[in-house]
Design an enzyme around this catalytic site. Structure first.
Site, PDB file in Angstrom:
ATOM      1  N   ASP A   1       0.835  -1.208   0.000  1.00  0.00           N
ATOM      2  CA  ASP A   1       0.000   0.000   0.000  1.00  0.00           C
ATOM      3  C   ASP A   1       0.866   1.252   0.000  1.00  0.00           C
ATOM      4  O   ASP A   1       2.067   1.205   0.326  1.00  0.00           O
ATOM      5  CB  ASP A   1      -0.881  -0.036   1.265  1.00  0.00           C
ATOM      6  CG  ASP A   1      -2.202   0.679   1.092  1.00  0.00           C
ATOM      7  OD1 ASP A   1      -2.331   1.465   0.139  1.00  0.00           O
ATOM      8  OD2 ASP A   1      -3.098   0.459   1.926  1.00  0.00           O
TER       9      ASP A   1
ATOM     10  N   ASP B   1     -10.855   1.931  -3.280  1.00  0.00           N
ATOM     11  CA  ASP B   1     -11.491   1.567  -2.011  1.00  0.00           C
ATOM     12  C   ASP B   1     -13.005   1.587  -2.164  1.00  0.00           C
ATOM     13  O   ASP B   1     -13.727   1.126  -1.290  1.00  0.00           O
ATOM     14  CB  ASP B   1     -11.095   2.557  -0.909  1.00  0.00           C
ATOM     15  CG  ASP B   1      -9.714   2.240  -0.369  1.00  0.00           C
ATOM     16  OD1 ASP B   1      -9.156   1.201  -0.753  1.00  0.00           O
ATOM     17  OD2 ASP B   1      -9.198   3.041   0.432  1.00  0.00           O
TER      18      ASP B   1
HETATM   19  C1  DGJ Z   1      -5.934   1.752   1.841  1.00  0.00           C
HETATM   20  C2  DGJ Z   1      -6.300   0.570   0.995  1.00  0.00           C
HETATM   21  O1  DGJ Z   1      -6.811   0.992  -0.220  1.00  0.00           O
HETATM   22  C3  DGJ Z   1      -7.286  -0.307   1.762  1.00  0.00           C
HETATM   23  O2  DGJ Z   1      -7.686  -1.381   0.957  1.00  0.00           O
HETATM   24  C4  DGJ Z   1      -6.658  -0.770   3.030  1.00  0.00           C
HETATM   25  O3  DGJ Z   1      -5.593  -1.640   2.756  1.00  0.00           O
HETATM   26  C5  DGJ Z   1      -6.183   0.421   3.850  1.00  0.00           C
HETATM   27  N1  DGJ Z   1      -5.361   1.300   3.081  1.00  0.00           N
HETATM   28  C6  DGJ Z   1      -5.433  -0.036   5.066  1.00  0.00           C
HETATM   29  O4  DGJ Z   1      -4.888   0.995   5.757  1.00  0.00           O
END
Ligand code: DGJ
Length: 773
Positions: A472, A540
């Site tokens: 990430d 997300d």
């Molecule tokens: C952002 C990501 O897009 C999510 O899927 C998740 O992994 C969160 N970060 C976790 O902090």
């Protein structure tokens, strides 16, 4: 195929031709880029320069028609009368910003010349390359233009390098990987824009007089503007000439499309010149990232297909890999989990057929929210009393692979890493760095930081036999400054090169480890990342109706195999929109599939439906990840249709956004099926949950039940209805020209064949060659 005749260069792919020549003054003048032509056609298709125009600057007193401003230049310098955006801007200590690069020599080779720093697409058995050397002898600078022709993919790649052959340092403030001049075919520009949770929405506008710029300044590709850009002559998915451009790069990108007089447009693509300042010492070389270009006369879908096939074969680390179905705990638990909770979810995930279990953010250090712990990747013993190995052992006992989340480029101030190495973050000498999601960015232009990340992540993978990493990156870069860099003007580029080294060292020696890239969703969806990543998290926002826009936008430039999609909860936290479980799957199935909702909160019948979805996906996985994808130009505004085809099988998704009362009859058309073949056309079975009807259930059964009464609330958990079943044997010709589907629900009764789409309903149709034909 590349052919050179009398300083005229022919780059032919299967369906396109790209031709340019050296002019009498040594400039490279492009003669044609379009659908494949005969070499004899060139005189007819080239631009004509028969008269001089008032105001033009001529570099040749004897030829008033030789005007740089009206040539289609392959490389454009500053100072001799080409007033469009140049390929290069430099400052020479003596001659200032003037340059005039002209032809010196060329070489044609049967492979692809290596790049020293950075990434590029792979060589291919049939790839051929052309290297053209340009020089400006007055300032002693040399530019090499690299073209690689991937004949069977209809792809041409371009990049360049500059070498300082002078005795002094020069400064380069702009250096494009590609300059391409074209006669405008009434092009519409497509690009992808957005923000967090609204990534990759396709935008359209006509090319018009002036300059359109698509760029990123965040240090990464960004969710604001992806690096892919397409030109579409008819603004149609399946017709007209379209040309696509994208960079194999993950940093600040730039693309300008400038329409000059005479209806000529110039496309420049490369590293963003903003915040770029290259100091080139004598004998030093700088290489730009690679740009991939594809032209098709089968509309935007034609270009997308070329991009998809090329990326699947010549960019990704694991060509043809079938992506496993994952379960990720993030939406179900956020930071609030422990081993027991995860195991319960894992067992349920196993029940529906999931193949890989991912532990997301929150498994390490004191990370119970996003304010602390980033940087310290040692397991949180309260959450995993016996450690990670023991937990993953239990996942493996369930016959699932193991995945884990990391965010290695970042650090919280409240972390041991920051306390030990505050000098490792990106920070200017005199100011505090700005925070984003309570975190600072580690300085990946510093080799010590790179080494630290390489060691740490490699150890995590090896010690725990991890099969999959979710990498990430949750904030943009600010305060750009690298404490170990000699020239700060290259900071952003050096960061990206540092990241590539890190990924290279971790993942290339571990080919079995899958990598899912993520950046607050789809904030770093690019071809640089795809050189390492198995797939990229697209957003997300997993609301399927939002995903129609996000996934469709990405599909212009990226293959379905790279787009990671999860079935999640309804109503969705991003929109509070309620959507059927069938639609959540039907959208997610176009790509790499996963589940992310709390499986403890779903009913028996929903769990059954998910199991059937997973079985269906497994059966058609190859098609759904690697088939040829088609978007459609539908006249009906409230619908989206997608088709994916592999050999004799297609799956078509029909998605309804908002319904109209008494939806009218309409044609349902496929694209490109063999007209003489007889196909079995049938709906993927899906369950209609009875809670969609509430007090209107009397349309379905003859008795009146209280909407929130005991009978109905219990029944909802176990019973569902069939939804929109259909089955025909029909020719490809009829399908391509349009068949008529069953009526939609119209408040006047129910039967299993009725399409109960309503708001946000959808259906997948399978089209298979009839076996006994
Ligand atoms: C952002 C990501 O897009 C999510 O899927 C998740 O992994 C969160 N970060 C976790 O902090």
């Amino acid at each position: 195929m590349i052919k050179v005749v009398n300083q005229r260069f022919y780059l032919h792919t299967k369906n396109t031709s790209y031709v340019f020549e050296v002019t009498c003054h040594g400039h490279l003048n492009q003669l044609y880029f379009g659908p494949k032509i005969q070499e004899n056609d060139i005189e007819a298709v080239r631009l004509k320069h028969n008269v001089a125009l008032g105001g033009n600057i001529q570099i040749d007193n004897k030829d008033s028609t030789y005007v740089l401003d009206s040539l289609l230049l392959e490389f454009s310098s500053v100072g001799k009368g080409d007033y469009r955006e140049p390929s290069i801007e430099l400052i020479d200590p003596i001659t200032n910003f003037n340059s005039n690069f002209v032809f010196d020599s060329y070489e044609v080779i049967d492979n692809k010349p290596a790049i020293e720093k950075g990434l590029m697409s792979k060589d291919h058995p049939k790839a051929m390359s052309l290297i053209v050397k340009l020089v400006d002898l007055s300032i002693n600078q040399t530019v090499f233009l690299f073209y690689t022709c991937y004949e069977e993919f209809d792809i041409i790649t371009r990049r360049l390098s500059i070498k300082n052959d002078s005795k002094q340092e020069i400064t380069v403030t702009k250096l494009m990987s590609v300059t391409l001049d074209l006669l405008n075919r009434d092009y519409t520009i497509y690009n992808l824009s957005g923000t967090w949770a609204r990534e990759s929405h396709r935008q359209k506008r006509k090319v018009s007089s002036g300059t359109f710029i698509n760029q990123s300044t965040t240090g990464a590709t960004s969710h604001f503007f992806n690096s892919g850009v397409m030109l579409s002559s008819l603004d149609r998915e399946n017709e007209g000439i379209s040309i696509g451009f994208n960079m194999v790069y993950s940093g600040n990108h730039y693309c300008s499309i400038q329409q000059h007089y005479s209806n000529v447009i110039r496309i420049n693509m490369g590293i963003n010149p903003s915040n770029f300042h290259l100091k080139l010492a004598p004998n030093e070389i700088f290489e730009t990232p690679e740009v991939i270009i594809s032209l098709s006369n089968q509309g935007n879908n034609g270009v997308s297909k070329n991009f998809h096939d090329f990326i699947n074969q010549c960019i990704v680390r694991q060509p043809d890999l079938l992506k496993p179905i994952v379960y990720n705990n993030w939406e179900a638990t956020m930071f609030d989990f422990n081993e027991e909770k995860l195991l319960r979810l894992a067992k349920k995930a196993k029940e529906i057929g999931v193949e890989l279990f991912v532990v997301d953010d929150g498994w390490f250090s004191n990370r119970n929210n996003d304010q602390s712990g980033l940087g310290d990747y040692h397991v949180n013993k309260k959450k995993f009393p016996k450690g990670l190995q023991s937990f993953f052992g239990k996942i493996k006992d369930l016959d699932m692979k193991c995945g884990i989340w990391v965010e290695p480029e970042m650090v919280n101030i409240d972390s041991n890493l920051y306390r030990t190495h505050p000098e490792w973050v990106i920070k200017t000498p005199y100011t505090q760095s700005a925070l984003g999601r309570h975190q600072l960015v580690l300085d990946l232009s510093n080799r010590l930081v790179q080494d630290y990340i390489i060691d740490n992540v490699s150890k995590l993978i090896d010690d725990n036999q991890i099969d999959y990493i979710k990498w990430d990156m949750n904030r943009h870069i600010s305060d750009a400054f690298g404490s170990t860099l000699k020239h700060q003007g290259l900071f952003y580029h050096e960061y990206v090169l540092g990241l590539y080294r890190v990924l290279n060292e971790i993942f290339i020696p571990r080919p079995q480890v899958l990598l899912e890239m993520c950046s607050s969703g789809g904030n770093r969806f690019d071809l640089g990342m795809l050189c390492f990543a198995t797939q990229i998290w697209s957003s997300d926002n997993t609301d399927p109706i939002e995903r129609l826009k996000i996934q469709e936008g990405l599909s212009y430039f990226y293959p379905l195999s790279s787009i990671s999609n999860h079935v999640s909860i309804s109503p969705h936290p991003s929109t509070l929109r309620q959507t059927p479980l069938s639609t959540r799957f039907n959208v997610s199935a176009f790509g790499a599939l996963g589940y992310e909702l709390d499986l403890n909160n779903v009913t028996r019948v929903e769990l059954k439906e998910m199991k059937d979805q997973v079985d269906f996906y497994k059966k058609y996985r190859k098609l759904l990840q690697y088939g040829t994808f088609y978007r459609f130009d539908l006249t009906k505004q409230n619908c989206v249709q997608w088709q994916v085809t592999l050999k004799d099988t297609s799956i078509v998704g029909y998605f309804q956004k908002q319904t109209n009362a008494v939806e009218p009859f309409e044609f349902f058309k496929t694209f490109g099926l063999d007209e003489f073949t007889i196909y079995h056309f049938y709906s993927k079975p899906q369950r209609l949950m009875i809670d969609r009807f509430k007090e209107h259930l009397h349309h379905v059964i003859p008795i009146h039940l209280k909407p929130s009464g005991f009978v109905l609330t219990q029944a909802e958990k176990y019973i569902a209805m069939e939804d929109g079943t259909v089955s025909f044997f029909v020719s490809g010709n009829a399908l391509n020209s349009g068949i008529v589907l069953n009526n939609q629900f119209m408040a006047s009764g129910y039967n299993k064949d009725l399409r109960i789409l309503s708001d946000f309903g959808s259906q997948l149709y399978v089209i298979e060659r009839e076996e006994n034909e």
